[in-house]
Enzyme design. Structure first.
Site, PDB file in Angstrom:
ATOM      1  N   ASN A  52       0.848  -1.195   0.000  1.00 48.33           N
ATOM      2  CA  ASN A  52       0.000   0.000   0.000  1.00 48.33           C
ATOM      3  C   ASN A  52       0.882   1.243   0.000  1.00 48.33           C
ATOM      4  O   ASN A  52       2.108   1.146   0.062  1.00 48.33           O
ATOM      5  CB  ASN A  52      -0.965  -0.017   1.195  1.00 48.33           C
ATOM      6  CG  ASN A  52      -0.226  -0.042   2.514  1.00 48.33           C
ATOM      7  OD1 ASN A  52       0.472   0.894   2.863  1.00 48.33           O
ATOM      8  ND2 ASN A  52      -0.347  -1.144   3.249  1.00 48.33           N
ATOM      9  N   ASP A  61      -4.463  -6.131   4.918  1.00 49.98           N
ATOM     10  CA  ASP A  61      -5.512  -6.944   5.530  1.00 49.98           C
ATOM     11  C   ASP A  61      -5.456  -8.390   5.076  1.00 49.98           C
ATOM     12  O   ASP A  61      -5.920  -9.279   5.766  1.00 49.98           O
ATOM     13  CB  ASP A  61      -6.885  -6.350   5.189  1.00 49.98           C
ATOM     14  CG  ASP A  61      -7.123  -5.046   5.952  1.00 49.98           C
ATOM     15  OD1 ASP A  61      -6.644  -4.959   7.099  1.00 49.98           O
ATOM     16  OD2 ASP A  61      -7.757  -4.129   5.410  1.00 49.98           O
ATOM     17  N   PRO A  80      -3.485 -11.511  10.526  1.00 48.56           N
ATOM     18  CA  PRO A  80      -3.845 -11.258  11.929  1.00 48.56           C
ATOM     19  C   PRO A  80      -4.007  -9.755  12.149  1.00 48.56           C
ATOM     20  O   PRO A  80      -3.295  -8.967  11.531  1.00 48.56           O
ATOM     21  CB  PRO A  80      -2.641 -11.791  12.711  1.00 48.56           C
ATOM     22  CG  PRO A  80      -1.525 -11.880  11.726  1.00 48.56           C
ATOM     23  CD  PRO A  80      -2.140 -12.081  10.376  1.00 48.56           C
ATOM     24  N   ILE A 101      -3.087  -7.003  14.299  1.00 45.92           N
ATOM     25  CA  ILE A 101      -2.063  -6.818  15.343  1.00 45.92           C
ATOM     26  C   ILE A 101      -2.597  -5.938  16.466  1.00 45.92           C
ATOM     27  O   ILE A 101      -2.372  -6.201  17.647  1.00 45.92           O
ATOM     28  CB  ILE A 101      -0.782  -6.221  14.724  1.00 45.92           C
ATOM     29  CG1 ILE A 101      -0.347  -7.061  13.520  1.00 45.92           C
ATOM     30  CG2 ILE A 101       0.336  -6.162  15.748  1.00 45.92           C
ATOM     31  CD1 ILE A 101       0.684  -6.397  12.632  1.00 45.92           C
ATOM     32  N   LYS A 157     -14.234   1.556  14.859  1.00 50.42           N
ATOM     33  CA  LYS A 157     -12.942   0.869  15.008  1.00 50.42           C
ATOM     34  C   LYS A 157     -12.478   0.877  16.458  1.00 50.42           C
ATOM     35  O   LYS A 157     -11.933  -0.107  16.951  1.00 50.42           O
ATOM     36  CB  LYS A 157     -11.886   1.543  14.131  1.00 50.42           C
ATOM     37  CG  LYS A 157     -11.348   0.626  13.059  1.00 50.42           C
ATOM     38  CD  LYS A 157     -10.505   1.346  12.056  1.00 50.42           C
ATOM     39  CE  LYS A 157     -10.906   0.880  10.661  1.00 50.42           C
ATOM     40  NZ  LYS A 157     -10.173   1.525   9.612  1.00 50.42           N
TER      41      LYS A 157
HETATM   42  N1  CTP Z   1      -4.056  -2.869  12.122  1.00 52.93           N
HETATM   43  C1  CTP Z   1      -3.304  -3.900  12.613  1.00 52.93           C
HETATM   44  N2  CTP Z   1      -3.313  -5.109  11.973  1.00 52.93           N
HETATM   45  C2  CTP Z   1      -4.044  -5.295  10.880  1.00 52.93           C
HETATM   46  C3  CTP Z   1      -4.819  -4.245  10.359  1.00 52.93           C
HETATM   47  C4  CTP Z   1      -4.802  -3.045  11.008  1.00 52.93           C
HETATM   48  O1  CTP Z   1      -2.626  -3.721  13.630  1.00 52.93           O
HETATM   49  N3  CTP Z   1      -4.015  -6.478  10.285  1.00 52.93           N
HETATM   50  C5  CTP Z   1      -4.081  -1.602  12.853  1.00 52.93           C
HETATM   51  C6  CTP Z   1      -3.435  -0.439  12.126  1.00 52.93           C
HETATM   52  O2  CTP Z   1      -2.069  -0.336  12.471  1.00 52.93           O
HETATM   53  C7  CTP Z   1      -4.248   0.728  12.666  1.00 52.93           C
HETATM   54  C8  CTP Z   1      -5.623   0.138  12.902  1.00 52.93           C
HETATM   55  O3  CTP Z   1      -5.428  -1.262  13.027  1.00 52.93           O
HETATM   56  O4  CTP Z   1      -3.766   1.179  13.897  1.00 52.93           O
HETATM   57  C9  CTP Z   1      -6.640   0.396  11.843  1.00 52.93           C
HETATM   58  O5  CTP Z   1      -6.100   0.098  10.580  1.00 52.93           O
HETATM   59  P1  CTP Z   1      -6.995   0.294   9.294  1.00 52.93           P
HETATM   60  O6  CTP Z   1      -6.247  -0.202   8.105  1.00 52.93           O
HETATM   61  O7  CTP Z   1      -7.551   1.680   9.261  1.00 52.93           O
HETATM   62  O8  CTP Z   1      -8.212  -0.630   9.633  1.00 52.93           O
HETATM   63  P2  CTP Z   1      -8.592  -2.091   9.245  1.00 52.93           P
HETATM   64  O9  CTP Z   1      -8.643  -2.895  10.492  1.00 52.93           O
HETATM   65  O10 CTP Z   1      -7.738  -2.604   8.169  1.00 52.93           O
HETATM   66  O11 CTP Z   1     -10.088  -1.894   8.788  1.00 52.93           O
HETATM   67  P3  CTP Z   1     -10.671  -1.482   7.346  1.00 52.93           P
HETATM   68  O12 CTP Z   1      -9.815  -2.132   6.328  1.00 52.93           O
HETATM   69  O13 CTP Z   1     -12.051  -2.024   7.422  1.00 52.93           O
HETATM   70  O14 CTP Z   1     -10.662   0.010   7.316  1.00 52.93           O
END
Ligand code: CTP
Length: 397
Positions: free
Chosen positions: A208, A276, A303, A305, A336
């Site tokens: 990304n 993701d 996972p 994190i 979230k």
């Molecule tokens: N995060 C994480 N591990 C993942 C995905 C996200 O630790 N596998 C953490 C990111 O570091 C951030 C928060 O979760 O602090 C939100 O990340 P974001 O990408 O905005 O959210 P997602 O959980 O991926 O949700 P979505 O894709 O539905 O927006």
């Protein structure tokens, strides 16, 4: 604290030297005593008289000035300070420092000193990016020299890029950090940062646009407050800051393992843009193009994190997550906060129009159980400084 501290300020010969006069004023406002040392080139940009007037002290200029040597020798001068600050640190001064040259008063002091040295580099972008300056910087860092900046932006020479001297508040913060233990002394803080790369085959991956700039700035600000920062970073564009323990990773799974291995910690800031999904049928050898046949990639969820850290038996007292959103920022971020089990969510709009991804600025909303607070648009460094202050305040209670 800088109150009552003695700072030897070496002013190098660059266009940013005029800012060093304001730096003298700022440091004195904080209660420090400042003794300016001007290189010969610096005198092309600022006058010894203005430096003397602002510092209310004698300005030191040339080596082997017999009167000066009788009053205070250059060795003594180099040892009299609590901190030596070089601002602006020109490419030439950095090169001299890295190679131990001592052909004028400034470089002699820098070689003879036994106190900590903080440099604020400032130069043309090409000079900053030149392999020679990169090598010199690496040498200086390895020698324990502290640095602040340079910033990226429009330069006096009309070019754009890294090389502009750090802003005065950042330099003053760095001086303060170099002189004090800081409110986060003794606190361990986990920071995740950057993107993750999920392999498709040995040469291709899914990634990304995260540059890692915000995460690196947060890690730097936390370290400046004295924290023991564990910086778990994916392959970011922005290099990791100095003064943190760097754990480089590539994939989300590696990031999870590395982050969990850093627990227990007092706080965690999960600024990484974690992928993701990963490719569950990634190939061990390079996929070949076959007449119009598309590779059948299969995905599995990575996972989370942030969720794992929030639910861990060694959960940090304060867990901060980010919410990178392109639509319905507030509603998605609030959801979230609930779903991830963290204490704060820093929501930011990463839509194309916001220019946040890969840009220098950020506009964030801080959401906590108590409500939300929207900060004005500011630089990522400023967001980082504010957030680090908040974290320090939260951990102090
Ligand atoms: N995060 C994480 N591990 C993942 C995905 C996200 O630790 N596998 C953490 C990111 O570091 C951030 C928060 O979760 O602090 C939100 O990340 P974001 O990408 O905005 O959210 P997602 O959980 O991926 O949700 P979505 O894709 O539905 O927006």
């Amino acid at each position: 604290m800088i109150d009552g501290k003695h700072i030897l300020l070496v002013i190098g010969g660059g266009i940013a030297a005029f800012k060093s006069l304001d730096l003298i004023r700022e440091l004195r406002r904080g209660g420090a005593e400042v003794t300016p040392v001007l290189t010969r080139a610096a005198e092309e940009f600022v006058t010894p008289l203005s430096a003397a007037a602002l510092s209310a002290r004698k300005v030191h200029r040339d080596l082997f000035n017999l009167t000066d040597e009788a009053e205070m020798g250059h060795i003594e001068l180099s040892r009299s300070a609590d901190l030596v600050v070089v601002a602006p640190a020109t490419a030439d001064l950095m090169a001299k420092m890295a190679h131990g040259l001592a052909d004028d008063l400034a470089s002699t002091i820098l070689l003879a000193t036994d106190t900590r040295v903080l440099i604020a580099p400032a130069m043309n972008v090409r000079m900053w990016l030149h392999p020679a300056t990169r090598r010199n910087l690496a040498t200086l860092e390895a020698d324990g020299v502290l640095t602040v900046g340079p910033d990226e932006g429009e330069m006096a020479c009309g070019e754009f890029g890294p090389g502009r001297m750090a802003e005065l508040p950042a330099i003053v913060d760095a001086v303060r950090a170099a002189l004090s233990d800081g409110p986060l002394k003794g606190r361990r803080v986990l920071v995740t940062s950057g993107p993750t790369h999920e392999p498709i085959d040995p040469v291709r991956y899914i990634a990304n646009r995260s540059s890692g700039a915000q995460g690196a700035a947060i890690a730097a600000s936390l370290a400046a407050l004295g924290a023991d920062v564990r910086f778990v970073t994916g392959p970011a564009e922005v290099p990791p800051p100095r003064g943190v323990a760097v754990v480089p990773v590539r994939t989300a799974r590696q990031m999870r393992d590395a982050a969990i291995a850093e627990l227990p910690a007092d706080a965690a800031v999960m600024a990484a843009a974690v992928a993701d999904w990963s490719v569950s049928n990634a190939s061990g050898s390079k996929l070949k193009k076959r007449d119009g046949e598309m590779p059948a990639l299969e995905f599995r969820e990575n996972p989370d994190i942030l969720v794992e850290v929030s639910r861990h038996p060694d959960r940090p007292r304060l867990v901060v997550g980010f919410a990178a959103e392109t639509d319905d920022v507030a509603a998605n971020a609030a959801a979230k906060l609930e779903r991830k089990g963290c204490d704060w969510i820093i929501a930011n709009d990463v839509s194309e129009a916001s220019g946040v991804m890969g840009g220098a600025d950020n506009a964030v909303t801080v959401m906590t159980a108590g409500g939300s607070e929207t900060w004005p648009r500011m630089s990522k460094s400023e967001v980082a400084r504010r957030l680090a202050d908040r974290i320090a305040a939260a951990l102090a209670t």
